[in-house]
Design a protein around this motif. Structure first.
Motif: not given
Ligand SMILES: [Zn+2]
Lengths: 184, 92
Positions: A134-137, B1, A67, A62-65, B13-14, B9, A120-121, B17, A142, B60-64
Motif C-alpha cells: 500500500a502507499n501510505a504516510l 485520528m 499502477e 500496489f500504488s494506485g488503480p 485512511r486518515p 482504492h 496509520g495502517l 493523507e 510518503p 499520499a495514497g493512490c493519488r486519485r
C-alpha cells in the motif's frame, strides 16, 4: 568502472560506520535494487497485472488503480524495463525507478510495533497479509509499504527522502535496539 | 485520528493523507460563458454547514481524485467515489 561518477548511495553517509552485529530487529538497506513503475492503459489494468504476476521473480507493489511498482532481485534495470515491455506488450507505460528510489527492509519480532509509530495502517498479520502492499504516510513521508514475509516489511521511498526516513526509522526502533546496515 | 476516509482504492485512511480541493457539486462553465459565470465559478465560495460534496485528492495514497459526500459539522461521511466514476455517473 564506467558509472563511478554517480555511484554513490543516498545513505552512504548515514551507514558509513563499521557494521555492528545485527539485533533481533534489523533494518537492511538494499545497495542497488531494481524497480520500475508500470501504469496500465485504460481498461488494461487486469491484463497487465496478470501478465506481471505470472513471473515469480517479479514483485508487484500496489500504488494506485492500474499502477504498480515492480521490484526485481535478479534483473538489472535495463533488463527489467525490457522484460516488462515484453510482458505488457503496449498495454502499459514502464519507467525505470532503480536510481530514483531506495528500499528499506525492516525485519524482526517487533516490526509492527516499530512501524505503528509512524504508519496509520492496520498491520495485524490477518489484515496486512504476506504479498500485500500500500502507499501510505510514514510520519510525513510518503512510502510504499509491502509485507514480504512473516515479520518482514519493505518500505520504498523516493531517493531524496531516504535520509529523513532512515532517521525516523532509527528513532522509531530505538526502544527495540534496532540495528541498521547495507544488505550487500 | 478522528477523521477517517474510506478510499475506494486504498481502504480506510486518515485525513492527513488527503488534500481537500473544494466544492465538487458545481460544473465548469462553458469556455464562452459570461464573465459573471466564470467569476462565480473561480472566486465565489459558499461555506455550507451540513451535507456537502467535495473533491478530496488522495495525495499520499493512490493519488486519485475522490468525491466525498460528508457533513461539514459532524464529519459523518456518506459516500466516497472516484472522481472519474462520479463524472461518468453525472454524464448519464
Ligand atoms: Zn486512495
Amino acid at each position: 568502472m564506467v558509472r563511478d561518477y554517480n555511484n554513490r548511495h543516498a545513505l552512504e553517509q548515514k551507514l558509513r560506520s563499521a557494521p555492528t552485529p545485527s539485533a533481533a530487529d534489523h533494518l537492511m538497506v538494499g545497495h542497488w535494487r531494481t524497480m520500475a513503475t508500470v501504469l496500465a492503459r485504460t481498461g488494461q489494468a487486469e491484463a497487465v497485472r496478470q501478465a506481471i504476476a505470472s513471473v515469480p521473480e517479479l514483485s508487484l507493489r500496489f500504488s494506485g488503480p492500474g499502477e504498480w511498482l515492480v521490484v526485481s532481485e535478479v534483473e538489472a534495470p535495463s533488463g527489467l524495463v525490457r522484460r516488462l515491455g515484453e510482458l505488457c506488450d503496449g498495454r502499459a507505460h514502464v519507467v525505470d525507478q532503480s536510481d530514483g528510489r531506495v528500499v528499506f527492509r525492516l525485519a524482526g519480532p517487533n516490526v509492527r510495533s516499530i512501524l505503528a509509530k509512524g504508519i496509520g495502517l492496520d498491520l495485524h498479520p490477518a489484515a496486512f497479509t504476506i504479498g500485500g502492499s500500500a502507499n501510505a504516510l510514514c510520519g510525513h513521508i510518503p512510502v510504499n509499504l509491502a509485507r514480504t514475509d512473516e515479520d518482514t516489511f519493505e518500505l520504498i521511498v523516493p531517493r531524496s527522502y531516504a535520509e529523513s526516513l532512515f532517521d525516523d526509522l532509527t528513532k522509531m526502533g530505538r526502544a527495540f535496539d534496532l540495528t541498521a546496515a547495507f544488505s550487500d | 485520528m478522528a477523521s477517517l476516509i474510506t478510499c475506494p482504492h486504498c481502504g480506510l485512511r486518515p485525513k492527513e493523507e488527503f488534500a481537500i480541493r473544494g466544492d465538487a457539486s458545481r460544473g465548469r462553465p462553458e469556455p464562452m460563458d459570461s464573465d459573471e459565470a466564470w467569476h462565480d465559478y473561480v472566486y465565489v465560495r459558499a461555506n455550507p454547514r451540513g451535507r456537502t460534496l467535495e473533491h478530496w485528492h488522495h495525495v499520499a495514497g493512490c493519488r486519485r481524485f475522490l468525491v466525498v459526500e460528508r457533513d461539514t459539522a459532524t464529519h459523518e461521511v456518506y459516500s466516497v467515489v472516484d472522481a472519474a466514476e462520479f463524472a461518468r455517473r453525472a454524464a448519464q
